[in-house]
Every structure is written in structure tokens, then in C-alpha cells.
Design a protein around this motif. Structure first.
Motif, short mmCIF file in Angstrom:
data_model
loop_
_atom_site.label_atom_id
_atom_site.label_comp_id
_atom_site.label_asym_id
_atom_site.label_seq_id
_atom_site.Cartn_x
_atom_site.Cartn_y
_atom_site.Cartn_z
N VAL A 149 38.88 -17.69 56.95
CA VAL A 149 38.05 -17.08 57.99
C VAL A 149 38.57 -17.48 59.36
O VAL A 149 38.75 -18.68 59.65
N LEU A 150 38.80 -16.49 60.21
CA LEU A 150 39.31 -16.72 61.56
C LEU A 150 38.24 -16.60 62.62
O LEU A 150 38.31 -17.27 63.65
N ALA A 151 37.27 -15.73 62.40
CA ALA A 151 36.21 -15.54 63.39
C ALA A 151 35.00 -14.90 62.71
O ALA A 151 35.14 -14.13 61.76
N VAL A 152 33.83 -15.24 63.22
CA VAL A 152 32.57 -14.67 62.74
C VAL A 152 31.78 -14.20 63.95
O VAL A 152 31.62 -14.95 64.93
N SER A 153 31.29 -12.99 63.90
CA SER A 153 30.52 -12.44 65.01
C SER A 153 29.13 -13.06 65.08
O SER A 153 28.68 -13.70 64.12
N PRO A 154 28.42 -12.85 66.19
CA PRO A 154 26.98 -13.14 66.18
C PRO A 154 26.27 -12.30 65.12
O PRO A 154 26.82 -11.32 64.61
N THR A 155 25.05 -12.68 64.81
CA THR A 155 24.24 -11.98 63.83
C THR A 155 23.27 -11.04 64.55
O THR A 155 22.69 -11.41 65.57
N TYR A 156 23.11 -9.84 64.00
CA TYR A 156 22.24 -8.85 64.62
C TYR A 156 21.17 -8.39 63.62
O TYR A 156 21.46 -8.17 62.45
N LYS A 157 19.95 -8.26 64.13
CA LYS A 157 18.83 -7.73 63.33
C LYS A 157 18.59 -6.28 63.72
O LYS A 157 18.61 -5.93 64.90
N SER A 158 18.35 -5.44 62.71
CA SER A 158 18.07 -4.03 62.98
C SER A 158 17.16 -3.49 61.89
O SER A 158 17.12 -4.01 60.77
N PRO A 159 16.41 -2.42 62.19
CA PRO A 159 15.58 -1.80 61.16
C PRO A 159 16.44 -1.21 60.04
O PRO A 159 17.60 -0.85 60.26
N ALA A 160 15.87 -1.16 58.85
CA ALA A 160 16.57 -0.52 57.73
C ALA A 160 16.82 0.94 58.08
O ALA A 160 15.91 1.65 58.55
N TRP A 161 18.05 1.39 57.87
CA TRP A 161 18.44 2.74 58.27
C TRP A 161 18.62 3.63 57.03
O TRP A 161 19.11 3.19 55.99
N GLY A 162 18.17 4.89 57.13
CA GLY A 162 18.39 5.86 56.06
C GLY A 162 17.44 5.75 54.89
O GLY A 162 17.66 6.38 53.86
N VAL A 163 16.38 4.93 55.04
CA VAL A 163 15.49 4.67 53.91
C VAL A 163 14.34 5.67 53.87
O VAL A 163 13.95 6.25 54.89
N LYS A 164 13.78 5.87 52.66
CA LYS A 164 12.65 6.77 52.49
C LYS A 164 11.32 6.04 52.63
O LYS A 164 10.32 6.63 53.03
#
Length: 280
Positions: A149-164
Motif C-alpha cells: 500500500v502506497l497511499a490511502v484516501s480519506p474516508t467518505y460517508k454517503s447515502p446508499a445509492w441505487g437502492v429500492k
């Protein structure tokens, strides 16, 4: 190869050492780099896009080391070498790390290593929405065991997308790594990590999941095989992939596009989807 970029005495304050007082106090380390690279093209074109961006490399080294807590400068040197070799155009690197006044009576102690380029540069998208904090942390431990592993991005929270139906929010991040495995073996390693962390695949591609690891790029490969499309199309269609990739790969040339990621305008499937940066 005789062309070299030399960077002297890049200074960073960080935690380094094995003694108790060293674990509690930051110390100064000095980094010297020699980057072997072919300068013929940039010398001809006079264009920064054809050159090794040593300013970007130095900034990445600072970002890597300032929060680090290595015990040995040998390990620190190895990680700096991996970072340098991940940059396009760098074929070999010599890293010297100095720890001034580490020994009484000596002005300096240093280690120096030389590493050639090796392995294939890959990018992974890692996410999940079932106990995502724990599963992403466990997933990253396994990824570090299987890949460099060379780099890890920050972590992002988002709503579930494409769900019923309503689902928990997702956490997503991106990983830059090197692998010595071919494409088939790389995908097999990814699948193994997912299964180890309880990933259940169903006919519903939007079902909740403990972890989802997508191979976003594999070197400069462009492919549309059974294992998935490369580069992964969601790099340019989903905010939760594009944004963390921009954090760690903004200057990477996207295979098949011939342009850096930062020069490509994303076409989001849902422009209203919002991200929140969180601590993992």
C-alpha cells in the motif's frame, strides 16, 4: 540510466524510535532522494507533464511521514522508496534517511537503500455499509498484508445509492498500491478478502454488504472481460469513487483516456449525491 533528480535534506518532524520518550515526542528526520528517470522527453518538450514531479513527491513524503509512528528508520526508508517508485517515470530510487543526534557523540545516524521499480500499480475502491467502520479497518489490514500500500484516501460517508429500500449509509475510500500478481491473481486476492469479511453476493447488486472491494485500475490495462471493466467506469460516474481517487491519484493518467484524472470532467449518475468526510 544516468539521468537523475536529486533532492537534499527534506526535513520532517515525526514520531520515530523504539524508546518510550521517542514514542511521546516528535523528532527531526532528513530525507535525501536520488530519482533515476529518463529526462530526454521533458528536456525536448519543456513541458512539466512529461517530467517527474518532484514537488508532488516531496509533498507526498511529508504527508506520509508527519502522522507516521515508525519504530525504525529502515522501515521508514522502505516506505518512502515505495512511494517514489509509484510515480510515473521513476525507474529507481535511492533513499537516505538521517536521524540527527540519535547517538550521543555522533552528529548523525542514517540508512540508505536503493530500490528498482517493480510490480504493477493498482487502485482499489473499498466500501461497505454493514458495520462499515470495523469492516473497513479489518479490510485495510488484509489489503496491507496482500499488497504494497502506497497511499490511502480519506474516508467518505454517503447515502446508499441505487437502492429500492432504505439502507445504512456507506463508507468509501480509495487505495493506491503495488502488486506483483497478474490480473487474475489480483482479483482472486480481492475476492478472498471480501469472503473472509463475510461478503455475501446476491442477485441484487445493490444489496447491503460488509465490504466491497473494486479493482479500479490495474496498471495501464484497458479491458472488458468477465471479471469487470478496467478502468472501472464508476471512477467517473460516482462521487464516492471519484472524490477519494482525486485525493490520491489526481495526476494519474487514466488508461484509455490519455489524460490525467484531474483533467477529466466526471459525469455523475446522481449529481445530488452528497459526501461527508469522516474519520475511520
Amino acid at each position: 540510466m544516468t539521468d537523475r533528480i536529486i533532492l537534499d535534506s527534506l526535513e520532517v518532524e515525526c514520531v520515530i524510535g523504539i524508546f518510550d520518550w521517542e514514542r511521546e515526542n516528535e523528532q527531526k528526520v532528513l530525507i535525501d532522494l536520488t530519482l533515476d528517470c529518463d529526462m530526454a522527453r521533458p528536456a525536448k518538450t519543456d513541458d512539466i507533464k512529461d517530467a517527474v514531479d518532484y514537488k508532488a513527491i516531496s509533498k507526498e513524503i511529508i504527508a506520509l511521514l508527519e502522522p507516521s509512528r515508525f519504530y525504525l528508520i529502515e522501515k521508514m526508508a522502505e516506505e518512502v522508496a515505495k512511494l517514489c517508485l509509484s510515480h510515473k517515470g521513476v525507474e529507481r530510487v535511492t533513499v537516505k534517511i538521517s536521524k540527527p543526534e540519535a547517538i550521543r557523540g555522533s552528529k548523525n545516524v542514517s540508512v540508505e537503500i536503493t530500490r528498482p521499480k517493480g510490480g504493477t500499480l493498482i487502485f482499489l475502491g473499498v466500501g461497505g455499509n454493514l458495520d462499515p467502520e470495523r469492516n473497513l479497518q479489518d479490510g485495510m489490514k488484509l489489503i496491507r498484508e496482500r499488497f504494497t500500500v502506497l497511499a490511502v484516501s480519506p474516508t467518505y460517508k454517503s447515502p446508499a445509492w441505487g437502492v429500492k429500500e432504505s439502507q445504512p449509509d456507506y463508507l468509501n475510500l480509495a487505495v493506491k498500491a503495488l502488486t506483483d500478481k497478474d490480473l487474475f491473481a489480483t482479483r482472486a486476492e480481492i475476492r478472498w478478502i471480501e469472503e473472509l469479511l463475510g461478503r455475501k453476493r446476491t442477485l441484487d447488486k445493490f444489496s447491503p454488504r460488509t465490504i466491497d472491494i473494486d479493482l479500479l485500475m490495474y496498471g495501464d490495462l484497458v479491458s472488458e472481460g468477465e471479471g469487470g471493466t478496467l478502468p472501472h467506469p464508476q471512477i467517473l460516474t460516482q462521487q464516492f469513487v471519484y472524490t477519494p481517487m482525486m485525493d490520491i491519484a489526481h495526476d494519474v493518467i487514466v488508461p484509455g483516456e490519455g489524460r490525467a484524472l484531474c483533467d477529466i470532467l466526471p459525469a455523475y449518475d446522481d449529481i445530488s449525491l452528497e459526501l461527508e468526510k469522516v474519520n475511520l
